[in-house]
Design an enzyme around this catalytic site. Structure first.
Site, PDB file in Angstrom:
ATOM      1  N   ASP A   1       4.257   2.466   7.146  1.00 19.65           N
ATOM      2  CA  ASP A   1       4.834   3.728   7.075  1.00 19.65           C
ATOM      3  C   ASP A   1       5.073   4.376   5.721  1.00 19.65           C
ATOM      4  O   ASP A   1       5.684   5.400   5.462  1.00 19.65           O
ATOM      5  CB  ASP A   1       5.956   3.898   7.880  1.00 19.65           C
ATOM      6  CG  ASP A   1       7.175   3.112   7.484  1.00 19.65           C
ATOM      7  OD1 ASP A   1       7.028   2.366   6.414  1.00 19.65           O
ATOM      8  OD2 ASP A   1       8.275   3.050   8.253  1.00 19.65           O
ATOM      9  N   GLU A   2       4.557   3.830   4.539  1.00 20.20           N
ATOM     10  CA  GLU A   2       4.690   4.225   3.289  1.00 20.20           C
ATOM     11  C   GLU A   2       3.458   4.300   2.243  1.00 20.20           C
ATOM     12  O   GLU A   2       2.699   3.165   2.517  1.00 20.20           O
ATOM     13  CB  GLU A   2       5.645   3.501   2.544  1.00 20.20           C
ATOM     14  CG  GLU A   2       7.304   3.682   3.054  1.00 20.20           C
ATOM     15  CD  GLU A   2       8.097   2.568   2.159  1.00 20.20           C
ATOM     16  OE1 GLU A   2       8.874   3.181   1.382  1.00 20.20           O
ATOM     17  OE2 GLU A   2       7.754   1.365   2.262  1.00 20.20           O
TER      18      GLU A   2
ATOM     19  N   ASP B   1       6.802   8.909   2.998  1.00 17.94           N
ATOM     20  CA  ASP B   1       7.246   7.742   3.922  1.00 17.94           C
ATOM     21  C   ASP B   1       7.384   8.672   5.337  1.00 17.94           C
ATOM     22  O   ASP B   1       7.742   9.963   5.396  1.00 17.94           O
ATOM     23  CB  ASP B   1       8.898   7.467   3.544  1.00 17.94           C
ATOM     24  CG  ASP B   1       9.668   7.020   4.782  1.00 17.94           C
ATOM     25  OD1 ASP B   1       9.679   5.719   4.816  1.00 17.94           O
ATOM     26  OD2 ASP B   1      10.308   7.770   5.564  1.00 17.94           O
TER      27      ASP B   1
END
Lengths: 421, 116
Positions: A108-109, A12
């Protein structure tokens, strides 16, 4: 146990949008920074806040005004969505230099399955995580947090519950030690459990993830059936498996290629109350959906249309679907059928949000011809428009109605996800 | 989350159904995956060209069935048929009424040779 021997990372990016902005602008070093939507279009909320801003009480999704009242020197930056996508792709490429099994879960992961390449880096998952963390920090300027385990669902929960909260940003969640770690957490910390589900579990006497994991599955199904009806067995088993970390799903790099549906939704800048205005929006959404279908070489058979009123707490509107006369990826085919659904189900009340989606795909290289078939002639015209838009941007050619006051296509052409590119 | 497909062994539904991805990000991911599959043009040495020329000549003169491997950046493509014309000046050849460029040829073999 499925996936016992795998080593999966869920990585993350911390405060992703804000971190990208800080990485790009060294003058922001040491200042509290937040990325926030456009206040004039009702999207004036905090999308991301850097750790310095969070330390002053700024939280994601709160209103801009509230954030500024807590942190007067907060630097507000408008989002640049294309930039964040570009950075996310650059981060994917870094991960791919360590394993070819990388799957984006959100902007974002990302999941990385390092089972096959771990031995090349000494065999220690934590050491490899540190190496990748440093690589991303040096190349992109973004701090990453690593949840590590033997399945995707445990890696995700390791990241959300532990890696994001410790100093190193790395946490190994060992299956053998779930009772001392994940299972001690309250059930609302479990992946896929929101506030409503938490309330239900609490009324069932399930307070921790461990309570859920240790409830025999048959008993859990029975208790959930009493609460949600007989169709809740699958939901019960999904929850039980998540609590126990049972997940053999692969890290699938091409997962986005096999889209099962294509949809677009638009939140309007004001209430639209007339059919003439809403027709424009339905047409613009059908254009977007049809274009995406063409881009993946698919024609859809099932069309869904949804409208929502302005007051999301007192829902009005409808959501209906229909089978198209023939599979299509032509705007006019989608539009005429979407309008027939709309005319049948719209209650005449003001609308704030409209969505169109298409499912039931087949490939577009072979199809059965029918009478009054638009696909050949209009399909060729739209393919030519697609090429123009690919080359010069979405605003290069649009229908005349999009230039009316109701039209949103011009504004939308400058945006991604409702925020400026 | 009450869908039985989420329980299918080896499936990815739990993640595919719960992820939040911007359409533009999905497109970028798909384009990236496509680029990862991009193939390089194969170098053909003199001996291979001689074999290809012989197969072409047999197909053209004796109307023999030929399989020609053609370059495509993303997938393996083959042409099967009989070479009907060769346009040396234009750098192209015709199979079943359709012209193809010489420079995309990666290999050619006569069908009766392929069986052996």
């Amino acid at each position: 146990m499925p996936g016992k021997s795998r080593t999966i990372f869920l990585v993350d990016c911390q405060s992703f949008y804000a971190s990208v902005e800080k990485a790009l602008n060294p003058e922001l070093e040491g200042k509290p920074v937040a990325v926030a939507g456009d206040p004039e279009r009702r999207s004036g909320i905090i999308l991301a806040a850097c750790p310095l801003a969070k330390a002053k009480g700024v939280t994601t999704a709160e209103r801009l005004g509230e954030a500024l009242s807590k942190c007067r020197d907060l630097v507000i930056i408008k989002p640049s969505m294309q930039r964040y996508i570009d950075y996310s792709m650059r981060i994917s490429e870094i991960y791919e230099s360590y394993s070819d099994l990388v799957e984006a879960y959100s902007i974002d992961e990302q999941f990385i399955d390092v089972t096959g390449s771990l031995h090349l880096y000494g065999g220690d998952p934590e050491a490899l995580a540190r190496m990748i963390q440093l690589h991303v920090k040096e190349a992109i300027g973004v701090h990453t947090r690593f949840g590590i385990s033997d399945s995707k669902v445990l890696a995700k929960q390791a990241c959300d519950n532990f890696a994001k909260k410790n100093e190193s940003g790395i946490y190994v969640l060992e299956r053998e030690r779930l009772a001392d770690s994940l299972w001690r957490l309250p059930v609302n910390k479990m992946f896929m459990v929101g506030s409503r589900m938490t309330a239900h579990f609490e009324r069932m006497g399930i307070r921790t993830i461990g309570d859920l994991a240790q409830t025999p599955l048959a008993q859990l199904k029975q208790r959930m059936r009493q609460r949600f009806g007989k169709n809740s067995d699958v939901q019960a088993e999904v929850c039980w498996r998540i609590a126990n970390g049972i997940d053999d799903s692969p890290v699938k790099p091409g997962t986005h290629m096999g889209e099962k549906s294509v949809g677009h939704m638009m939140t309007l800048p004001r209430d639209y109350g007339t059919r003439d205005e809403l027709k424009v929006i339905v047409l613009e959404l059908c254009e977007l959906v049809a274009r995406r279908c063409r881009s993946i070489g698919k024609m859809g058979r099932t069309l869904s249309v949804g409208c929502q009123g302005a007051d999301f707490d007192r829902p009005t509107g409808f959501s209906r679907q229909m089978t198209l006369p023939y599979p299509s990826h032509v705007t006019n085919d989608l539009y005429y059928n979407a309008m027939s659904l709309f005319d049948r189900h719209w209650d005449g009340l003001p609308v704030r949000r409209v969505g169109i989606s298409v499912t039931g795909f087949q490939t577009d290289d072979q199809y059965q011809l029918v009478m009054d078939d638009n696909r050949e002639r209009l399909g060729a015209l739209e393919a030519a428009m697609d090429r123009l838009k690919d080359k010069y941007g979405d605003a290069v050619i649009m229908r005349a109605v999009s230039k009316t006051a109701a039209g949103q296509a011009q504004d939308r052409a400058m945006k991604i996800g409702g925020h400026y590119k | 989350m009450g869908d039985s497909k989420k329980l299918t062994a080896g499936g990815n539904w739990l993640w595919e159904d719960s992820r939040m991805m911007l359409p533009e990000h999905k497109l970028a991911q798909n384009e990236h995956q496509r680029e990862l599959r991009r193939r390089e043009r194969k170098h053909i040495d003199e001996a291979e060209w001689a074999d290809i020329a012989m197969a072409f000549s047999a197909s053209l003169q004796l109307h023999k069935l030929i399989t020609i491997r053609m370059f495509d950046p993303f997938e393996e493509t083959r042409i099967e048929g009989v070479v009907e014309r060769v346009d040396q000046f234009g750098g192209r050849f015709m199979v079943d009424g359709e012209w193809f460029p010489f420079h995309d040829i990666e290999g050619a073999v006569l069908a009766d040779m392929e069986d052996n």
